[in-house]
Design a protein around this motif. Structure first.
Motif, short mmCIF file in Angstrom:
data_model
loop_
_atom_site.label_atom_id
_atom_site.label_comp_id
_atom_site.label_asym_id
_atom_site.label_seq_id
_atom_site.Cartn_x
_atom_site.Cartn_y
_atom_site.Cartn_z
N GLN A 190 -26.04 14.22 -5.85
CA GLN A 190 -26.16 12.95 -5.12
C GLN A 190 -27.41 12.93 -4.25
O GLN A 190 -27.66 11.96 -3.53
N GLY A 191 -28.15 14.01 -4.27
CA GLY A 191 -29.36 14.08 -3.46
C GLY A 191 -29.08 14.18 -1.97
O GLY A 191 -29.92 13.87 -1.15
N ASP A 192 -27.88 14.62 -1.64
CA ASP A 192 -27.48 14.68 -0.24
C ASP A 192 -27.67 16.10 0.29
O ASP A 192 -26.74 16.90 0.34
N LEU A 193 -28.90 16.39 0.70
CA LEU A 193 -29.22 17.76 1.10
C LEU A 193 -28.51 18.16 2.38
O LEU A 193 -28.13 19.32 2.55
N GLU A 194 -28.32 17.19 3.23
CA GLU A 194 -27.65 17.48 4.49
C GLU A 194 -26.23 18.01 4.25
O GLU A 194 -25.81 19.00 4.82
N ARG A 195 -25.53 17.31 3.38
CA ARG A 195 -24.16 17.74 3.08
C ARG A 195 -24.14 19.03 2.28
O ARG A 195 -23.23 19.84 2.42
N ALA A 196 -25.13 19.21 1.42
CA ALA A 196 -25.22 20.46 0.66
C ALA A 196 -25.35 21.64 1.62
O ALA A 196 -24.76 22.71 1.42
N GLU A 197 -26.10 21.40 2.68
CA GLU A 197 -26.30 22.45 3.67
C GLU A 197 -24.98 22.76 4.38
O GLU A 197 -24.63 23.93 4.60
N VAL A 198 -24.26 21.70 4.72
CA VAL A 198 -22.96 21.89 5.37
C VAL A 198 -22.04 22.69 4.45
O VAL A 198 -21.38 23.64 4.87
N THR A 199 -22.00 22.31 3.19
CA THR A 199 -21.13 22.99 2.22
C THR A 199 -21.48 24.48 2.13
O THR A 199 -20.59 25.34 2.11
N THR A 200 -22.77 24.75 2.06
CA THR A 200 -23.20 26.14 1.96
C THR A 200 -22.84 26.93 3.22
O THR A 200 -22.31 28.04 3.15
N SER A 201 -23.13 26.34 4.37
CA SER A 201 -22.83 27.03 5.63
C SER A 201 -21.34 27.29 5.76
O SER A 201 -20.91 28.35 6.20
#
Lengths: 306, 207
Positions: A149-160
């Motif tokens: 979805q191109g949502d890098l912010e959320r991807a970062e949250v998921t990873t963290s």
């Protein structure tokens, strides 16, 4: 639900299908999704609503309603297919009602009983850990969809979240949520919606419950995105399906009981609730956009008051 | 949708934490004041059920924009309805809401809430959305609700909708009622069903 799965035709027993079932089962029992997304929303509403501004909104009187959401990765406005919430999206109502009644009967006879027993026997803390662990092992699918979805912010949250919860909570404790990294569900159906794909008709699948054509198909893709699909044996996959279904059903015991007591048309209420919740999930926490969509939707019916 | 009604209930009445403000010139102050009076009135000891139902009905009339909500939830059926049908629906719907929400006041355990952000509606003037976070009890979880409040001028503020965790009560009722009316005898069929539901709980649906 394990017992139900075992009687399925043999060709459905491949890992992929089993995991697909698993994913769809989470949407079974009608209103399972709201619980799962609650924390996510609570975490970020304040920010999302900070300016009270709204994005432009186009309401189309056709099957699918469209909202525009600014993407977090500086791509211009995106067109998101959020759908409607009523009977307009339900051309297959007759068939859906048939399966709804069937599912309901099975639920009352079997699944609800298991869920109640689970609630009685297993302490709340343990059940909470089960929920946390189910979400934990879903991380790869969520991350893949964040990225698609191109949502890098959320991807970062998921990873963290994954790192924190693995290190401190062993996957059983959602330590990350307490430190400002709330859980959010994400699936390929939502990704397709963000890409502008219409929901297609609302569907009630036997055993699996409410979905739409798009979201049902999306679950199949999620199975392929899930590394565990390729790791678990068939019995393990079936076990996972069972545990996930039990977890979801238990968390929704009160909600569904309430609907059954209260609704004039249970089927229609569940459909509306499911579709509204789905809309919320698709629009993530962008409350102002979601609100714009809803309010435009509200007004569309109000323009000729007499 | 997650226990939408329960959340709505808690929100409506959980005002004890904040002292009532006399000023109701702002939508959030109106909500606080309204909720405060609602709980005081409906949790009073030793009051008969019948009287509680009446009080609840009066509070509904005072705080909620029932005519607008009636019109919204019946949508296109409203336009073709006669005045008698509209009035019958209004009364039946009121009864339905009373039977649904009044029993929940028995469960009130002093939950707390705070009004948060107030923002304007995306399109309608005089309409605001007030955010209220409610403590739903279990392990400190909070539920997010948004209250749609219209400034009607002379008759003050009126609540038009409540959203709990993204699910709108007005939309849910409208979607359900639409389908019900299409399948079960239109507006008259719906009125009858709402009356049945209310009367089952001993709530009158006539004026």
């Amino acid at each position: 639900m394990e017992t139900g799965s075992q009687s399925w035709p043999r060709r459905l027993r491949s890992h992929g299908y089993v995991a697909c079932l698993m994913a769809l089962l989470i949407t079974a029992g009608c209103t399972s999704a709201p619980d799962s997304s609650r924390e996510a929303n609570i975490g970020s509403y304040g920010v999302a609503m900070a300016d009270g501004q709204t994005a432009s909104l186009a309401y189309t009187p056709s099957l699918t309603q469209v909202a525009y959401r600014p993407d977090t990765s500086d791509v211009p406005m995106m067109q998101v297919a959020v759908g409607t919430t009523g009977e307009d999206d339900d051309p297959l109502e007759g068939l859906n009602r048939y399966f709804y009644d069937l599912n309901n009967a099975l639920d009352i006879l079997i699944f609800r009983q298991f869920a109640e027993a689970y609630r009685v026997v297993v302490p709340e803390g343990v059940r909470r850990s089960v929920t946390n662990f189910i979400r934990f092992i879903k991380t790869p699918v969520i991350l893949a969809n964040d990225l698609l979805q191109g949502d890098l912010e959320r991807a970062e949250v998921t990873t963290s979240r994954f790192i924190v919860n693995a290190a401190i909570g062993f996957g059983f404790f959602d330590v990350a949520a307490d430190s400002g990294l709330p859980y959010h569900p994400e699936d390929f159906g939502q990704t397709l919606a963000v890409w502008g794909v219409d929901s297609g008709p609302y569907l009630v699948l036997p055993l699996l419950g409410p979905t739409t054509l798009r979201d049902g198909a999306g679950r199949g893709v999620d199975v392929l995105l899930d590394p565990l699909t390729y790791v678990l044996t068939t019995p393990q996959s079936i076990g996972r399906v069972g545990v996930e279904a039990l977890d979801a059903r238990e968390r929704n015991l009160d909600t569904i009981d309430e609907i059954r007591r209260d609704a004039l048309d249970e089927y229609a209420r569940v459909r509306s609730l499911w579709l509204q919740n789905r809309r919320k999930e698709i629009l993530n926490d962008e409350q102002d956009i979601e609100t714009a969509a809803t309010e435009g939707f509200l007004r569309s019916d109000m323009d000729s008051p007499n | 949708m997650l226990r939408l009604y329960r959340v709505v209930f808690v929100c409506l009445i959980a005002a004890l934490a904040t002292p009532a403000t006399a000023a109701t010139s702002e939508p959030d102050a109106f909500l606080k004041d309204f909720a405060d009076r609602a709980i005081a009135s409906l949790t009073e000891e030793g009051v008969q059920d019948q009287q509680l139902a009446q009080r609840f009905g009066e509070l509904l009339e005072e705080g909620f924009d029932i005519p607008q909500i009636s019109q919204f939830v019946t949508a296109r059926y409203w336009r073709g309805a006669s005045d008698e049908q509209k009035e019958a629906f209004y009364n039946a719907f009121r009864g339905y809401l009373i039977q649904r929400f009044l029993p929940l006041f028995d469960e009130y355990k002093g939950q707390e809430f705070e009004t948060g952000q107030v923002r304007s509606d995306a399109g309608e003037e005089d309409v605001s959305w007030v955010t209220i976070e409610i403590d739903v009890g279990q392990s400190g979880q909070q539920a997010q609700t948004e209250w749609k409040v219209k400034n009607t001028g002379d008759s003050g503020f009126k609540i038009q909708d409540v959203k709990a965790e993204g699910t709108s009560m007005a939309i849910t009722l409208r979607d359900e009622f639409q389908t019900f009316m299409r399948r079960k005898g239109g507006l008259d069929g719906l009125i009858e069903a709402l009356q049945r539901q209310a009367e089952k709980a001993g709530v009158a649906t006539t004026n």
